[in-house]
Design an enzyme around this catalytic site. Structure first.
Site, PDB file in Angstrom:
ATOM      1  N   GLU A  56      99.099  84.331  40.034  1.00  0.00           N
ATOM      2  CA  GLU A  56      99.449  85.582  40.224  1.00  0.00           C
ATOM      3  C   GLU A  56     100.978  86.204  39.656  1.00  0.00           C
ATOM      4  OE1 GLU A  56      99.246  89.402  43.670  1.00  0.00           O
ATOM      5  OE2 GLU A  56      99.077  87.251  44.176  1.00  0.00           O
ATOM      6  N   LYS A 125      94.562  94.512  40.455  1.00  0.00           N
ATOM      7  CA  LYS A 125      94.101  93.752  41.811  1.00  0.00           C
ATOM      8  C   LYS A 125      93.719  95.171  42.540  1.00  0.00           C
ATOM      9  CE  LYS A 125      96.673  91.075  45.570  1.00  0.00           C
ATOM     10  NZ  LYS A 125      97.877  90.558  45.711  1.00  0.00           N
ATOM     11  N   TYR A 131     101.418  93.990  54.831  1.00  0.00           N
ATOM     12  CA  TYR A 131     101.633  93.774  56.051  1.00  0.00           C
ATOM     13  C   TYR A 131     102.348  92.423  56.416  1.00  0.00           C
ATOM     14  CZ  TYR A 131      97.494  90.754  54.936  1.00  0.00           C
ATOM     15  OH  TYR A 131      96.698  89.878  54.520  1.00  0.00           O
ATOM     16  N   CYS A 181      94.241  87.137  44.017  1.00  0.00           N
ATOM     17  CA  CYS A 181      94.998  86.871  45.683  1.00  0.00           C
ATOM     18  C   CYS A 181      94.296  87.490  46.730  1.00  0.00           C
ATOM     19  CB  CYS A 181      96.407  86.994  45.493  1.00  0.00           C
ATOM     20  SG  CYS A 181      96.978  86.186  46.924  1.00  0.00           S
ATOM     21  N   THR A 485      54.755  55.991  56.942  1.00  0.00           N
ATOM     22  CA  THR A 485      55.721  55.308  56.584  1.00  0.00           C
ATOM     23  C   THR A 485      56.306  55.742  55.015  1.00  0.00           C
ATOM     24  OG1 THR A 485      54.826  53.678  55.554  1.00  0.00           O
ATOM     25  CG2 THR A 485      55.303  53.602  58.203  1.00  0.00           C
ATOM     26  N   TRP A 495      53.425  57.049  44.043  1.00  0.00           N
ATOM     27  CA  TRP A 495      53.176  55.463  44.143  1.00  0.00           C
ATOM     28  C   TRP A 495      52.782  55.409  45.473  1.00  0.00           C
ATOM     29  CZ3 TRP A 495      53.199  51.520  41.057  1.00  0.00           C
ATOM     30  CH2 TRP A 495      52.898  50.403  41.356  1.00  0.00           C
ATOM     31  N   HIS A 506      49.056  61.011  60.438  1.00  0.00           N
ATOM     32  CA  HIS A 506      49.036  61.960  61.286  1.00  0.00           C
ATOM     33  C   HIS A 506      50.523  62.975  61.038  1.00  0.00           C
ATOM     34  CE1 HIS A 506      45.631  59.976  63.683  1.00  0.00           C
ATOM     35  NE2 HIS A 506      45.381  61.012  63.519  1.00  0.00           N
TER      36      HIS A 506
END
Length: 684
Positions: A56, A125, A131, A181, A485, A495, A506
């Site tokens: 900036e 901006k 503040y 910013c 598995t 595969w 299950h």
């Protein structure tokens, strides 16, 4: 005819090279600041950078207070912009520099976008901090609401306002937005609307003095904004050299993409620095395309693209191999950062444990039934089942493990299966499937039954099918259900033996976990002390065993059947799967990324504690060979198996292949479009 870049060139594959610049600052020495910007622009040009984001007010300096209201000072800045335009006429990078800009009796804190000497636009901006230590409203006017305007600056007239995005006409997806910013500290940053208007790269020119903890706050904001906006976020903050009358500066630069840090600069350095990364803007566009929420948000905001002006420019990108400024994970499903490894493995493992525990409590069964081969997949499913019992405060004898040797079962894997079952304290039994398999082959009139060494797919699937058939009947007999598995990698390649084979169960605890992650989860279990020393010893032995379905007897040289010799390395297939499934990348791009990740084993990061002897590398012809195998199997011959999958938990953000989850596709599809794209890109 348009020039086609070589395969190795990043601009052929949807990348844009971006940089966050940290010049040496000054306390208001405009000529020095302009010289710094020119020097970094020239360096960026040498490094093939497409877009450079400066801090900036880098041309004027930030912490010069009321000097910003001095006409002579502002004249010097405008002259400096003119000099910067002239100096960058022959340079490739687009520059976004910070400067105070006068317009209509007001002064604005702006990002000035330059390309090859032309001012493409000026973005004021929006949110001015006023503040604590900040006092910007004393000098600057807010850009909020300023749209559709122009500004005269340094002898040029350029678009001015907060309604600008910028897009290259000759480099796809090179579209960016500028904010400054404080803008991204606001509850709704301007870049959010810029992203909804189509910008894929969000740029922040920041001064941002440093205080304790603020660097982490900037990282958090940059990461969050890039993730929320499905974008890249380039952040550049002022460094040492700015006035330290009341403040200090660290020069933090960072580049994020979809929440991931790609590159960051050093901090508190006196020397200027370019923080550089190659942004995958094609991936960002594809992510937005598949994420309907993004478009819904744009609609809720009245489609910002209707109100934004898109400034088009000819970029003239470098169409040659300029290297690759980006780390590509060899194992995209496996965390490669030490600080993230334990966390990710913990989550993955416990997703599986919780999923299985919930499913078990939802059934009337008394036992978990698992076929234990001594291979990676059944090993991992078994330790997940053991942990599920621990979680539910059930004895591990709840798990019934069955080893079922066939015609090619090796003593090593069978021995490991028994050792693991004993170490875990589950109930282990053995059923020799050879008599039943021989009877079935005899009934079918298969040549093997007559003593001929015919080991075809029927020979293999008779064994695979019998194992699953036994498990289902055992579950009926013992009051349990079958724990699947098979893993994500096998489902991607098809595969598995369809129906009454290892395709069916299950509940499939591993179906959301690829082979490479299973290996690493087992390593993590050992390293993190999930089990006792005896179990860890067996797990280490299993990890060092060649991956094999053990359905075909050893050859004359006692070599066992190798899955990877037949269908290719799982580490490559998992790489292909991630970039195809998660991002929808074209095959030539997947090949490029794989080549970047795998062509040199000595470069890049490996997952922590990855064994040295397993660190392999692959050249482009090898990658292409196995990618063609992957594309054919994934898109053409395997979907019918995935369309009939049992339930299983999704584990990775890389996706799952459940027809109820991440992937829906026709079972009779073809791989032609993907194979054609790859062959066209790489040649026949």
């Amino acid at each position: 005819m348009a020039t086609v870049p070589p395969f190795e060139a990043i601009h052929r594959h949807g990348f844009v090279r971006a940089a966050a610049a940290t010049p040496t600052a000054s306390a208001g020495d405009v000529a020095f600041n302009v010289d710094q910007a020119i020097a970094q622009a020239e360096e960026a040009d040498r490094r093939g950078v497409d877009l450079v984001v400066f801090p900036e007010l880098n041309l004027s300096s930030y912490a010069v207070d009321d000097l910003h209201l001095q006409e002579a000072f502002l004249d010097a800045v405008e002259q400096g912009i003119g000099r910067l335009c002239e100096a960058t006429l022959g340079l490739s990078p687009v520059l976004i520099v910070g400067a105070p800009v006068r317009r209509n009796g007001r002064l604005y804190n702006c990002g000035v976008v330059l390309s090859r000497g032309r001012i493409l636009g000026v973005v004021p901006k929006s949110f001015l901090p006023n503040y604590r230590e900040y006092y910007e409203k004393r000098w600057f006017a807010s850009g909020i609401g300023l749209t559709g305007l122009d500004v005269a600056l340094a002898g040029q007239t350029a678009p001015f306002g907060t309604d600008l995005t910028f897009a290259a006409s000759d480099l796809a997806d090179f579209i960016f937005h500028v904010e400054i910013c404080e803008d991204y500290w606001a509850p709704q940053p301007p870049s959010t609307v810029g992203a909804l208007a189509g910008a894929l790269i969000l740029c922040n020119l920041s001064a941002s003095n440093i205080t304790i903890g603020k660097a982490d706050e900037r990282k958090l904001l940059s990461a969050a904004q890039s993730a929320r906006c499905c974008a890249a976020y380039v952040f550049a903050a002022s460094g040492p050299g700015e006035s330290t009358t009341d403040l200090a500066w660290d020069g933090q630069g960072s580049i994020y993409e979809l929440g991931e840090l790609l590159a960051e600069s050093g901090r508190f350095d006196l020397e200027p620095e370019l923080c550089v990364a190659d942004l995958d803007v094609q991936r960002l566009r594809l992510e937005r395309m598949r994420m309907g929420t993004f478009n819904d948000n744009a609609a809720a905001r009245g489609h910002p693209e209707l109100a934004f002006r898109r400034v088009s420019f000819e970029h003239k990108p470098v169409l040659e191999n300029i290297g690759f400024e980006r780390r590509i994970r060899r194992f995209p499903y496996v965390p490669n950062r030490p600080e993230q490894l334990d966390h990710d493995c913990y989550e993955a493992f416990n997703i599986q444990v919780q999923g299985l525990a919930k499913r078990f409590t939802a059934t009337s069964g008394k036992h978990l039934v698992i076929g234990v081969s001594g291979g990676l997949d059944s090993t991992h499913a078994l330790i997940v089942a053991a942990k599920a019992c621990d979680f539910l405060k059930l004895p591990r004898s709840t798990v019934l493990g069955f080893t079922m040797p066939g015609f090619a079962t090796g003593e090593t894997t069978k021995g490991n299966a028994w050792k693991l079952m004993k170490a875990l304290g589950i109930v282990g039994e053995e059923i020799d499937i050879r008599p039943a398999a021989r009877q079935m082959l005899t009934d079918m009139g298969h040549p093997f039954a007559s003593g001929e060494p015919v080991y075809d797919v029927t020979f293999e699937n008779v064994q695979a099918g019998l194992r699953t058939d036994y498990l289902f009947r055992l579950a009926n007999q013992r009051g349990g259900f079958v724990v699947g598995t098979g893993d994500l990698s096998e489902l991607a390649l098809g595969w598995c033996t369809y129906g009454v084979g290892d395709h069916m169960s299950h509940y499939g605890v591993n179906a959301g976990v690829p082979k490479t992650l299973i290996q690493y989860l087992i390593r993590w279990c050992v390293r993190s002390g999930q089990f006792d020393a005896a179990t860890n010893e067996v797990l280490d032995a299993i990890l060092s065993t060649k991956i094999s379905p053990e359905l075909v007897p050893a050859d004359d040289e006692e070599e066992m059947q190798s899955t990877e010799d037949r269908i290719g390395p799982y580490e490559l297939h998992d790489f292909f799967l991630f970039h195809t499934l998660r991002a929808g990348q074209p095959p030539s791009k997947v090949a490029f990324l794989a080549w970047q990740a795998w062509h040199d084993a000595s470069k890049g990061l490996w997952p922590i504690d990855y064994p040295e002897h397993l660190k392999r590398e692959y050249d482009l012809p090898t990658i292409r060979k196995w990618l063609e195998v992957f594309l054919f199997r994934f898109f053409q011959i395997s979907q019918f198996k995935r369309s009939a999958l049992p339930n299983a938990p999704k584990v990775s953000m890389g996706g799952s292949l459940s027809p109820r989850g991440d992937w829906r596709a026709p079972s009779d599809g073809v791989a032609g479009p993907w194979l054609d794209e790859l062959r066209t890109a790489l040649g026949d």
